[in-house]
Write an enzyme that holds these catalytic residues in place. Structure first.
Site, short mmCIF file in Angstrom:
data_model
loop_
_atom_site.label_atom_id
_atom_site.label_comp_id
_atom_site.label_asym_id
_atom_site.label_seq_id
_atom_site.Cartn_x
_atom_site.Cartn_y
_atom_site.Cartn_z
N LYS A 64 38.26 58.23 94.66
CA LYS A 64 37.80 56.20 94.63
C LYS A 64 37.99 55.76 96.00
O LYS A 64 39.78 55.23 96.61
CB LYS A 64 38.43 55.80 93.79
CG LYS A 64 37.15 55.67 92.54
CD LYS A 64 37.77 54.88 91.39
CE LYS A 64 36.83 55.29 90.34
NZ LYS A 64 38.28 55.73 88.92
N GLU A 107 32.70 69.27 72.03
CA GLU A 107 32.77 68.53 71.08
C GLU A 107 30.83 68.81 70.77
O GLU A 107 30.40 68.00 69.78
CB GLU A 107 33.37 66.89 71.59
CG GLU A 107 34.31 66.67 71.29
CD GLU A 107 35.18 66.99 72.73
OE1 GLU A 107 34.58 67.92 73.68
OE2 GLU A 107 36.38 66.70 73.19
N THR A 153 39.57 71.69 72.24
CA THR A 153 39.08 71.35 73.35
C THR A 153 40.68 72.02 74.54
O THR A 153 41.39 72.21 73.76
CB THR A 153 39.13 69.38 73.78
OG1 THR A 153 40.42 69.21 73.03
CG2 THR A 153 38.02 69.28 72.63
N TRP A 205 32.38 55.80 95.46
CA TRP A 205 33.20 56.79 94.82
C TRP A 205 32.51 57.64 95.53
O TRP A 205 31.29 57.95 95.92
CB TRP A 205 32.55 56.76 93.43
CG TRP A 205 32.75 55.92 92.24
CD1 TRP A 205 34.16 55.00 92.17
CD2 TRP A 205 32.78 55.85 90.90
NE1 TRP A 205 34.40 54.12 91.68
CE2 TRP A 205 33.68 54.30 89.87
CE3 TRP A 205 31.71 56.16 90.30
CZ2 TRP A 205 33.21 54.75 89.07
CZ3 TRP A 205 32.03 55.85 88.86
CH2 TRP A 205 32.36 54.97 87.95
P1 AMP Z 1 34.96 72.18 77.46
O1 AMP Z 1 34.39 71.34 76.52
O2 AMP Z 1 35.86 72.57 78.04
O3 AMP Z 1 33.83 72.49 77.27
O4 AMP Z 1 34.96 71.28 78.82
C1 AMP Z 1 33.65 70.01 79.05
C2 AMP Z 1 33.66 69.58 79.88
O5 AMP Z 1 33.34 70.63 81.22
C3 AMP Z 1 31.85 68.83 80.00
O6 AMP Z 1 33.09 67.28 80.09
C4 AMP Z 1 32.34 68.36 81.53
O7 AMP Z 1 33.16 67.77 82.16
C5 AMP Z 1 32.79 69.70 82.15
N1 AMP Z 1 31.21 70.90 81.97
C6 AMP Z 1 30.33 71.81 81.78
N2 AMP Z 1 29.38 72.46 82.11
C7 AMP Z 1 29.37 71.73 83.34
C8 AMP Z 1 28.22 72.20 84.40
N3 AMP Z 1 26.99 72.76 84.19
N4 AMP Z 1 28.55 71.15 85.65
C9 AMP Z 1 29.72 70.13 85.45
N5 AMP Z 1 30.91 69.77 84.40
C10 AMP Z 1 30.58 70.67 83.31
#
Ligand code: AMP
Length: 542
Positions: free
Chosen positions: A438, A330, A185, A443
């Site tokens: 918040k 994940e 991650t 929210w």
């Molecule tokens: P990563 O594992 O680095 O790809 O991050 C995943 C996170 O990216 C998710 O839990 C979201 O918070 C954010 N994310 C991924 N795709 C989107 C999307 N289309 N719109 C908003 N947030 C997104």
């Protein structure tokens, strides 16, 4: 026995064999690190992957060993992916944009035995080498290079290595639960954690994302994965391209707008995928060069929320349909994609545009729910917001090296996102749990506010954060980067919100800054912004 169907393990080696056999002459184009274009095809990728896998065996690598890559999207990287996973080893894609300490931590945590690297990353490799405790083989992705040989004694050259491999190598018949790849991650807080994918989870993800209601892939597409192979496996595109026999255009290090517009036009790309920051640069370049992005019929935007104005620009100026998608490292990573249903075909324009703004619905294989703070499921009514949880065939259970499962007691993975879900399964991300603002117990979605701020033509990038407030606890403020040559004012930007959000949600301030810090996968580092700008309102009051 009543009868039987064949039982075959779901294996990545079968993917590349299929592409090599049935899509042999379909082109794979790559921008090399030195800038020139390489053309090959699926037949060569398949043959090279087999040969490379046998060469890795000759080096002494064994099934289960982690083999890292520090590389751009290119044909060698593609061959490594299939060679490593097909041979039963684990392909560990490393993100070169991480801080060196994080990079070192991840290599050691994964206990990588070998590392393939592009020339660009020589300084990172030579700088980190003495701290990389487990790596036995450094493999340079190219032909013999005297400079590299001098800087890294013992280095192996990819092009020589592969020559020593056998043409007669056959893939091992692995159990389908054998791990195939590892991705950490991006670790915006704390140390990154590894998601270890298996052949089976990857194959099921590949089937699912190829479907018409997901990314809708086929052998008629020319696909440009701008999203790097080190960012959640380029969202699974290299595998899905092999499954569907699509042509691939790999951008190498050329991720700037001009290079991408050039590649799209020259290679007649029909589908491109990337994070919003990439599209912002691409739109600016297309505008400047006058390109109409003629062949680009669709683009996939994910990784962060796509602003409504960006989706509109693609639709209105370029006739390009945006598929907004959501996922996480994940979740392999695709969790949802925004495609309409039959019943939406005749929606009025406004309603259609509105539907396409959200992150879409899950393909078969992923289940979603939203829950309250006590873990109680909330209604899928399109209005109620809750913590988004998911489960499915390609969702992590236990992180790499961990003993215990990361799931809830009843088997769901908590995404850290806040969203709504409607009765048809359409999910809309409202925020990250830790980024939601918040204000007096209510929210406010930072995603909504950012979408409005960037619709001002003078704003190149914007982040909404909660700034400390003596009465309301937090109030929203906007941190904005001005577009080249533009001089937007605070009042002008605040005025953008007047008829778009409730009055109490309108930001209290706009602060201009030169750049918004991004993490290794292009996401805004809001914790850094809160550290720097969190006191803005308190300071303005004194
Ligand atoms: P990563 O594992 O680095 O790809 O991050 C995943 C996170 O990216 C998710 O839990 C979201 O918070 C954010 N994310 C991924 N795709 C989107 C999307 N289309 N719109 C908003 N947030 C997104």
């Amino acid at each position: 026995m009543l009868g039987a169907m064949m039982k075959q393990n779901l294996l990545i080696s079968d993917l590349i064999e299929h592409a090599g056999k049935y899509h042999a002459d379909t082109a794979i184009i790559s921008r090399e690190t030195a800038g020139d274009l390489n053309t090959t095809n699926w037949a060569d990728v398949a043959a090279s992957a087999r040969k490379l896998s046998s060469a890795l065996e000759n080096l002494g690598l064994e099934q289960g060993d982690r083999v890292a890559t520090l590389a751009w999207n290119n044909h060698r990287h593609l061959k490594i992916w299939f060679a490593v996973s097909g041979g039963g080893m684990v392909c560990h894609t490393l993100n070169p944009r991480l801080f060196p300490e994080q990079f070192i931590f991840i290599c050691n945590d994964a206990a990588d035995k070998a590392i393939f690297f592009d020339k660009t990353f020589m300084p990172l490799i030579t700088g980190a080498r003495e701290h990389l405790r487990t790596i036995k083989h450094f493999i340079y992705m190219g032909g013999h290079d005297a400079e590299v040989a001098a800087a890294l004694p013992g280095v192996v050259f990819f092009d020589d290595l592969i020559l020593g491999g056998s043409d007669d190598y056959t893939w091992p018949d692995l159990d389908e639960d054998t791990p195939c790849s590892l991705c950490y991650t991006s670790g915006t807080t704390g140390n990154p954690k590894g998601a270890l994918y298996t052949n089976r989870s990857t194959m099921l993800h590949t089937f699912a994302i190829s479907l018409p209601d997901c990314l809708n892939l086929s052998s008629q597409e020319t696909i440009l994965p701008v999203v790097p192979m080190f960012h959640a496996n380029a969202w699974g595109i290299p595998y899905a391209a092999a499954m569907t026999g699509a042509k691939l255009v790999m951008p190498g290090p050329g991720l700037d707008g001009d290079s991408l517009v050039g590649l799209i036009d020259e290679q007649q790309v029909t589908l491109a995928l990337g994070v919003p920051t990439i599209w912002m640069m691409l739109l600016a370049s297309a505008e400047k060069s006058g390109s109409k992005l003629e062949t680009l019929r669709r683009n996939v935007i994910g990784g962060s929320a796509a602003a409504p104005s960006m989706i509109a620009a693609f639709r209105e100026k370029y006739g390009c349909e945006t598929i907004h998608a959501w996922g996480m490292t994940e979740t392999s990573p695709v969790g949802t994609a925004n495609q309409i249903k039959g019943k939406h075909l005749h929606l009025e324009d406004d309603a259609m545009v509105n539907l396409r703004l959200g992150q879409g619905r899950p393909p078969f294989g992923i289940d979603l729910r939203i829950v309250d703070e006590t873990g109680k499921p909330l209604p899928h009514d399109g209005k109620t917001e809750g913590a988004l949880q998911c489960r499915g065939h390609w969702v992590v259970d236990t992180y790499f090296g961990n003993e215990s499962s990361s799931l809830t007691k009843d088997g769901w993975f908590d995404t850290g996102d806040v969203s709504t879900i409607d009765a048809d399964g359409y999910m809309v991300i409202r925020d990250r749990t830790k980024d939601i603002i918040k204000s007096g117990g209510e929210w406010i979605s930072s995603v909504d506010l950012e979408g409005i701020a960037v619709s001002h033509p003078g704003v190149a990038m914007a982040a909404a954060i909660g700034a400390k407030h003596p009465k309301w606890d937090e109030r929203p403020i906007i941190i904005a980067v001005k577009a080249d040559g533009a001089e937007p004012t605070e009042d002008e930007i605040i005025a953008m919100f007047a008829d778009k959000v409730a009055k109490w949600q309108i930001p209290d301030a706009v602060v201009f800054t030169d750049a918004i810090p991004l993490n290794g996968t292009g996401k805004m580092l809001k914790n850094k912004l809160r550290e720097k700008f969190g006191d803005t309102l308190v300071k303005r009051m004194t």
